[in-house]
Design an enzyme around this catalytic site. Structure first.
Site, short mmCIF file in Angstrom:
data_model
loop_
_atom_site.label_atom_id
_atom_site.label_comp_id
_atom_site.label_asym_id
_atom_site.label_seq_id
_atom_site.Cartn_x
_atom_site.Cartn_y
_atom_site.Cartn_z
N CYS A 120 -42.74 34.53 14.10
CA CYS A 120 -41.51 34.45 14.91
C CYS A 120 -41.92 34.59 16.36
CB CYS A 120 -40.59 35.59 14.46
SG CYS A 120 -39.32 36.00 15.63
N ASP A 315 -33.45 45.06 21.28
CA ASP A 315 -32.60 43.89 21.49
C ASP A 315 -31.88 43.90 22.83
OD1 ASP A 315 -31.56 43.60 17.98
OD2 ASP A 315 -33.43 43.15 19.01
N ARG A 407 -27.10 31.55 18.10
CA ARG A 407 -27.38 32.23 16.84
C ARG A 407 -26.70 33.59 16.77
NH1 ARG A 407 -33.40 32.73 15.06
NH2 ARG A 407 -32.20 33.85 13.48
C1 EPZ Z 1 -33.76 43.89 12.80
O1 EPZ Z 1 -34.85 43.03 12.48
C2 EPZ Z 1 -32.80 43.07 13.66
N1 EPZ Z 1 -32.36 41.92 12.89
C3 EPZ Z 1 -33.52 42.62 14.91
O2 EPZ Z 1 -32.58 41.94 15.75
C4 EPZ Z 1 -34.02 43.83 15.66
O3 EPZ Z 1 -34.77 43.41 16.77
C5 EPZ Z 1 -34.90 44.69 14.74
O4 EPZ Z 1 -34.21 45.03 13.54
C6 EPZ Z 1 -35.32 45.98 15.41
O5 EPZ Z 1 -34.23 46.72 15.84
C7 EPZ Z 1 -31.38 42.09 11.95
O6 EPZ Z 1 -30.85 43.15 11.72
C8 EPZ Z 1 -30.95 40.86 11.22
P1 EPZ Z 1 -37.68 45.61 11.60
P2 EPZ Z 1 -35.91 43.44 11.34
O7 EPZ Z 1 -38.02 45.34 10.18
O8 EPZ Z 1 -35.25 44.25 10.32
C9 EPZ Z 1 -42.43 45.86 11.42
C10 EPZ Z 1 -31.70 40.23 17.11
O9 EPZ Z 1 -32.04 39.92 18.25
N2 EPZ Z 1 -42.29 45.60 9.98
O10 EPZ Z 1 -36.90 46.83 11.90
O11 EPZ Z 1 -36.60 42.18 10.95
C11 EPZ Z 1 -42.01 44.65 12.28
O12 EPZ Z 1 -43.04 43.73 12.42
C12 EPZ Z 1 -32.80 40.56 16.08
O13 EPZ Z 1 -30.53 40.31 16.72
C13 EPZ Z 1 -43.43 45.60 9.20
O14 EPZ Z 1 -44.54 45.81 9.68
O15 EPZ Z 1 -36.92 44.33 12.19
C14 EPZ Z 1 -41.62 45.31 13.59
O16 EPZ Z 1 -42.73 45.49 14.37
C15 EPZ Z 1 -34.16 40.23 16.56
N3 EPZ Z 1 -43.28 45.34 7.87
C16 EPZ Z 1 -41.04 46.64 13.13
O17 EPZ Z 1 -41.51 46.87 11.80
C17 EPZ Z 1 -42.05 45.12 7.28
O18 EPZ Z 1 -41.97 44.89 6.06
C18 EPZ Z 1 -39.52 46.70 13.13
O19 EPZ Z 1 -39.03 45.57 12.47
C19 EPZ Z 1 -40.92 45.15 8.10
C20 EPZ Z 1 -41.06 45.39 9.45
#
Ligand code: EPZ
Length: 430
Positions: A120, A315, A407
């Site tokens: 992404c 965000d 989006r």
């Molecule tokens: C959610 O994404 C939000 N999306 C994101 O909003 C937001 O930026 C993010 O949480 C953080 O607050 C939705 O809720 C649909 P994470 P998510 O899993 O759940 C790592 C927007 O702009 N990680 O909390 O995908 C990951 O790489 C979007 O509306 C792993 O390593 O984010 C990141 O560095 C963008 N392994 C961190 O954790 C995993 O299996 C946090 O990601 C999962 C995550």
């Protein structure tokens, strides 16, 4: 490929109604997969990610219907049966949150085949913790041809610790555990308001979830869930974006249907910078609260580190960076959640901003006048930060690829125009 043409320099003035939260609506829609009864959701934002998820649900064989309401859409979902357990690459690549069908499908139907979300713009974003947690709940996980294939003949309660706090990871496992046999404890879980809202919906469906909003969530599994009706929470990130729009144009906006308690870190930072916000005490008839942003005397630069909730949300980082270009002094912004979330800095620099990026740190020196330019959006929140820059810039700004902003923001140009912005959507067909 729509574009936005913005003529900057207008102080915004008026009222903006904040829409429902995209990041609460998405998991709420997938939660409906957990029951064969009707789930009715209100305050659903009219944004593209919701349409993408609806297409995915219909692909799976789920009935959905949409009705316009005064505030957002009402969506009815009935997952009486499942035609196929596949979330195809074509849909998942458009929206990684499609992975939220994984937990509910495995829990209720015992099988899910979901395309692995690729890279992404803002980071690698693996889903390893979602899969590790499902495995701990008793699912078998295999990979083939770019898909994860998860199967289970009934999930079993377990204890799971998140090495990294994950919002959708917590949501996926919470939904799966709701139908598991026994008790599941999620440790180091995400505490976001969207996670809490999902737990509230699931409990209305008959789940037994405690501790949502804390880092330890306990789920006592039940044998089946039933239908319900639920109104999703307001979008705190949209509200934060409009607060910056008011502050950066020296304007005055009343933001309706907010929840200030979801915005504590954002409000405290903006107020420290010099933005004046008045919280209406009375809850409005139609729910939520009004937050009025008054013109700031001066904006002073302040450093920022993004964190998981209740810390300052990643965000809102891009929007804050734009604000810091108009603040006096230097601000060091540290992005701790995603490894590549400064794409907007280069575009802001093209408008005259003084920003230096080194890895996950950016130094913004202000106040620097911004001048309108042709720029390009790279992801949802970056595009919001560029719209804000265009509003503050001298002259015209042309933003390309605004499909990113569609989006997650409901007709942002219409909301901005109503409060005095000079912004127009230019479609290729125009
Ligand atoms: C959610 O994404 C939000 N999306 C994101 O909003 C937001 O930026 C993010 O949480 C953080 O607050 C939705 O809720 C649909 P994470 P998510 O899993 O759940 C790592 C927007 O702009 N990680 O909390 O995908 C990951 O790489 C979007 O509306 C792993 O390593 O984010 C990141 O560095 C963008 N392994 C961190 O954790 C995993 O299996 C946090 O990601 C999962 C995550």
């Amino acid at each position: 490929m729509d574009k936005f043409l913005i003529t900057g320099g207008q102080a915004l003035e008026g009222r903006v109604v904040i829409s429902g939260a995209k990041n609460a609506a998405l998991p709420a829609l997938t939660a409906a997969l957990l029951t064969d009864e009707r789930v009715i959701l209100h305050n659903i934002p009219r944004v593209r990610d919701i349409s993408t998820l609806r297409s995915l649900l219909e692909d799976l064989g789920v009935d959905t219907s949409v009705t316009h309401e005064v505030h957002g859409n009402r969506i009815e979902i009935e997952a009486r049966q499942l035609l196929n357990p596949v979330a195809p690459y074509e849909l998942v690549k458009q929206m990684r949150a499609s992975v939220l069908v994984l937990g509910p499908l495995v829990a209720r139907f015992g099988h899910a085949r979901v395309s692995l979300p690729g890279g992404c713009a803002i980071g690698v974003r693996p889903v390893n913790l979602h899969l590790k947690g499902l495995e701990k709940l008793g699912a078998s996980i295999n990979f083939d041809h770019g898909y994860v294939d998860a199967r289970a003949s009934g999930l079993r309660g377990t204890d799971f610790y998140f090495d990294t706090i994950s919002v959708t990871g917590t949501e996926n496992l919470m939904m799966a555990a709701a139908l598991a046999d026994g008790v599941t404890t999620l440790e180091n879980a995400a505490r976001e308001p969207e996670v809490q809202d999902l737990a509230a919906l699931l409990n209305k469906m008959g789940a037994q979830i405690e501790g949502a909003g804390t880092s330890q969530i306990r789920i006592r599994g039940v044998s089946r869930l039933h239908g319900t009706e639920h109104t999703v929470i307001p979008d705190r990130i949209e509200a934060g974006t409009f607060m910056v729009a008011a502050a950066i144009t020296g304007g005055e906006l009343a933001l309706e249907r907010c929840h200030s308690e979801h915005l504590t870190a954002v409000l405290s930072k903006l107020e420290e910078v010099g933005v004046r916000v008045v919280r209406e005490t009375a809850a409005e008839a139609n729910g939520g609260q009004t937050l009025s942003v008054k013109p700031a005397n001066r904006l002073r630069a302040l450093g920022l580190t993004t964190q998981e909730y209740p810390g300052f949300p990643t965000d809102m980082q891009a929007q804050y960076m734009t604000l810091m270009t108009q603040a006096e002094g230097s601000a060091v912004i540290t992005e701790t959640i995603f490894e590549n979330r400064f794409m907007h800095a280069l575009e802001l620099a093209r408008m005259g901003a003084d920003i230096t990026v080194t890895g996950r740190r950016a130094v913004v020196r202000g106040k620097t006048p911004l001048s309108g330019a042709k720029i390009q959006a790279s992801d949802l929140r970056a595009s919001a930060s560029l719209v804000l820059a265009g509003l503050a810039a001298e002259g015209e700004t042309l933003i390309d690829r605004v499909y990113h902003i569609d989006r997650g923001y409901e007709r942002i140009e219409e909301k901005l125009t109503r409060v005095g912005a000079r912004i127009a959507r230019i479609s290729e067909s125009d």
